[in-house]
Structures are given as structure tokens and as C-alpha cells.
Design an enzyme around this catalytic site. Structure first.
Site, short mmCIF file in Angstrom:
data_model
loop_
_atom_site.label_atom_id
_atom_site.label_comp_id
_atom_site.label_asym_id
_atom_site.label_seq_id
_atom_site.Cartn_x
_atom_site.Cartn_y
_atom_site.Cartn_z
N TYR A 119 -51.26 -16.89 -42.15
CA TYR A 119 -50.21 -16.11 -41.48
C TYR A 119 -48.96 -15.96 -42.34
CZ TYR A 119 -52.90 -16.54 -37.14
OH TYR A 119 -53.89 -16.47 -36.19
N LYS A 166 -60.79 -27.76 -43.18
CA LYS A 166 -62.08 -27.39 -43.75
C LYS A 166 -61.98 -27.51 -45.27
CE LYS A 166 -65.75 -24.24 -42.46
NZ LYS A 166 -66.81 -25.18 -42.13
N ASP A 198 -64.49 -26.45 -37.47
CA ASP A 198 -65.58 -25.79 -36.74
C ASP A 198 -66.34 -26.80 -35.88
OD1 ASP A 198 -66.40 -26.97 -39.11
OD2 ASP A 198 -67.74 -25.34 -39.72
N ASP A 222 -54.11 -21.91 -33.82
CA ASP A 222 -54.09 -20.75 -32.95
C ASP A 222 -55.39 -20.67 -32.15
OD1 ASP A 222 -53.26 -18.42 -31.78
OD2 ASP A 222 -53.26 -17.21 -33.60
N ASP A 226 -56.26 -21.84 -27.99
CA ASP A 226 -56.81 -20.91 -27.00
C ASP A 226 -58.11 -21.47 -26.41
OD1 ASP A 226 -54.69 -19.26 -27.70
OD2 ASP A 226 -55.88 -17.43 -27.64
MG MG Z 1 -52.67 -17.03 -30.15
#
Ligand code: MG
Ligand code: NAI
Length: 328
Positions: A119, A166, A198, A222, A226
Site C-alpha cells: 500500500y 510469508k 495463508d 487488511d 475482514d
Molecule cells: Mg479493508
């Protein structure tokens, strides 16, 4: 001295859940609010989703209560996080009595790196066929996150934390991230577990009770938060805090929910719980506790919004929370 809080509802249900949280804040604390705009609607009117005045208000306020923006959200929230030098995003996810959860044993917090990773904004379209993304990881940001994680673990009575990464694939960048986090934790005497991000997604879905505090890079945080939202009953319940050294921005994890915007039925819990995190950041721990308890009681006994199987409006839930607050 009265704290100053910038208020940025944004778009869509931001205009419903933020006023609900303001009612709650008004009932427990003496705060001076500075109202500011950002998002898709402002972009249409003024040609920019983040007007100069909004950036200034957020940069100068002690803290900011943010709702959600729409398509322009990357152009809004990323510069705002920068403006308060927010190096960590704190995302607690827990279940509540009375709320149907996929995994009722969930009670964890994700500490997400908040400034870099994928990001950082370095993307290029090289040719018709080829696009690239540069992933930025610095030792300094990794260390700052690790320091925060160690402080967090110590002050909240946790045993240690799990770092998600990772480094088997992103050897250099996640290698630096994990090495730095591990080193800092060792220096502080804090226990660290490690998990590939993962594999963690699988474990989180099947046995979230195995996790307590999770430290991770930006994108992983992120996605995993969620996922955690899904375990505890939906996005309407998850608050978050963008913490900087002096200021913070407090916002629900969810977006502006265009599918229900304008109907007055958005769940205000995530934003009210974000307001509780804001109170804590300002040092009003007692008020924060009262707000959390009132939200919990309301989730347990109702009224509830449709996302939680109820029929109540946003305003009715906010009122029920305010009614359950002790005198301030
Ligand atoms: Mg989000
Ligand atoms: P979303 O979080 O807005 O909505 C996902 C689903 O959850 C929808 O069905 C929505 O109705 C429901 N939902 C979300 N919050 C709720 C609440 N408080 N009460 C009841 N139901 C709720 O995510 P989506 O649909 O992916 O994105 C919509 C817009 O929001 C997009 O333009 C996206 O860019 C933006 N967005 C902005 C964020 C921010 O400002 N930080 C974060 C995430 C998305």
C-alpha cells in the site's frame, strides 16, 4: 483542557453511523468537535476527495473520528493516516453475547502495519501488457510496529503475539519484517509465535481461539481482519484505530455500504466502539469502558439492526446505547 476531535463522516452510511457515535461521545465526554468533509461526494462538488481544510483539521486535532468513504477511499484515508503519522492499525475482533457468530470463541486483536507494504503506492504500468507493484518494507517501520506490539502485549496482560508473514516467498521484504519483529520482541522478553499468513487464514477460520494478538504486514492485516469480521458476526461490529505518536484516527473497519446507505439501518456498533478506542487514546479510560459496556448490553438485549437479525434503525440502537450509559 478540552480535547479537539475532527469528525469526518465521509460517504454513504458514514453519515448515519458517525452522528450515532457523536451522540454517545457527547454523553460521556467534554470534546470540541471540528466537522470536516471527505470522499466521493466532496470530490464531485469540489474536484478533490480530500480538501485542504480536512487534511488540516485532522492534522491538528487530538484525534479524528472517521466514517467511511467510497471509491475515493484510498485517496482519502491513506493521506490522512500519513498526516497523523499512523504506523499501526489496531483491529480488535471479538464476539458478543446475543450476536450469532460463526466462531463464538473469537477474541483477538490484529496489529496491522499501516504505512508500507503493497500500500506504499508504488505501482507502474510499464507496457500495454506489463504492470508492476513495488512492495516497501523498512526496518524502522517494522521496529516501530514491534515496539508498539510489545507495549500492547505488556499493558494488556497478554502472553505474547503471533507474527504473520510469508518470508518463504517474500524472502527479502518479509524476511526483514519478521527478523526485525523477532529481534525487538527478544530484546523486550516478549514471546513470539510465527505463522505463514495463508496458513493462518485456515487456522483463523477453524480455531480462532488459538490466536490472541496478531502482528502483520499491511495487506495481510487488511485481509485477515475482514476474515475475523466474518467470524464474529459481520463488519458492523469491528472498530479500528490508526495510531500515531501523537494523534490517531478512529474508524469502523467497514466501508460506506452503498447497498444500504440512506435507509437508516446501518449498524452503528463498529463506529461507537471506534469512539470508545478514541476515548481510551485521549486518556478517558473510564468513559471508554462505559461505552463498551453499553454497546455490549445493547448487543445482548437489543434493539438490533437488520445485519444482526433485528429490525431497529441506526438511531434506535444509538439511543439504546446512550440510555445504558451511567451519568457523566
Ligand atoms: Mg479493508
Ligand atoms: P462495505 O464495508 O461498505 O460493505 C460490505 C457489506 O457489509 C455490505 O453488504 C454492507 O451493507 C455491509 N455493511 C458494512 N457496514 C455495515 C454496517 N455498519 N451495518 C450493516 N451492514 C454493513 O464494503 P464494500 O461494499 O466492499 O465497499 C463499499 C464502498 O466502501 C467501496 O466504494 C469501497 O471502496 C469503500 N470502502 C471504504 C473503506 C474506508 O473508507 N475505510 C473501507 C472499505 C471499503
Amino acid at each position: 483542557e478540552t480535547a479537539t476531535v475532527a469528525v469526518v463522516p465521509g460517504d454513504g452510511i458514514g453519515h448515519e453511523v458517525v452522528p450515532a457515535a457523536l451522540e454517545v461521545l457527547d454523553a460521556v465526554a467534554d470534546i470540541e468537535f471540528v466537522h470536516a468533509e471527505a470522499g466521493d461526494a466532496v470530490a464531485e462538488q469540489r474536484g478533490t476527495p480530500l480538501p485542504e481544510g480536512t487534511l488540516e483539521a485532522v492534522s491538528e486535532a487530538d484525534a479524528t473520528l472517521f466514517g467511511a468513504t467510497g471509491e475515493t477511499s484510498a485517496d482519502v484515508i491513506l493521506p490522512l493516516r500519513d498526516a497523523v503519522d499512523s504506523f499501526v492499525n489496531v483491529r480488535p475482533a471479538r464476539t458478543y453475547p446475543g450476536v450469532d457468530a460463526v466462531q463464538p470463541e473469537t477474541d483477538l486483536v490484529i496489529l496491522r502495519e499501516n504505512t508500507e507494504g503493497v500500500y506504499a503506492g508504488v505501482e507502474n504500468r510499464l507496457t500495454e501488457d506489463v504492470s508492476t507493484l513495488t512492495r516497501l518494507v523498512t526496518q524502522s517501520a517494522s521496529r516501530r510496529l514491534a515496539e508498539f506490539a510489545c507495549d500492547y502485549v505488556e499493558s494488556n496482560g497478554h502472553d505474547g503475539f503471533t507474527v504473520a508473514h510469508k518470508n518463504n516467498v517474500m524472502r527479502v521484504t518479509d524476511g526483514l519484517f519478521v527478523d526485525t519483529v523477532r529481534e525487538e520482541a527478544a530484546a523486550r522478553g516478549v514471546d513470539v509465535d510465527e505463522a505463514y499468513m495463508d496458513a493462518m487464514a485456515t487456522h483463523l477460520a477453524m480455531d480462532p481461539a488459538g490466536y490472541d494478538v496478531i502482528v502483520c504486514p499491511n495487506l495481510a492485516g487488511d485481509v485477515l481482519s475482514d476474515l475475523a469480521a466474518g467470524l464474529v458476526g459481520g463488519l458492523g461490529l469491528l472498530p479500528s484505530a490508526n495510531i500515531g505518536s501523537e494523534r490517531g484516527i478512529f474508524e469502523p473497519v467497514h466501508g460506506c455500504a452503498p447497498d444500504i446507505a440512506g435507509e437508516g439501518i446501518a449498524n452503528p456498533s463498529a463506529t461507537i466502539l471506534s469512539a470508545a478506542m478514541l476515548l481510551e487514546f485521549l486518556g478517558a479510560d473510564g468513559a471508554a469502558r462505559d461505552v463498551r459496556a453499553a454497546v455490549e448490553a445493547t448487543l445482548a438485549d437489543g434493539p438490533r439492526t437488520p445485519d444482526l437479525g433485528g429490525t431497529a434503525t441506526t438511531d434506535a440502537v444509538a439511543e439504546a446505547v446512550v440510555d445504558r450509559l451511567p451519568e457523566h
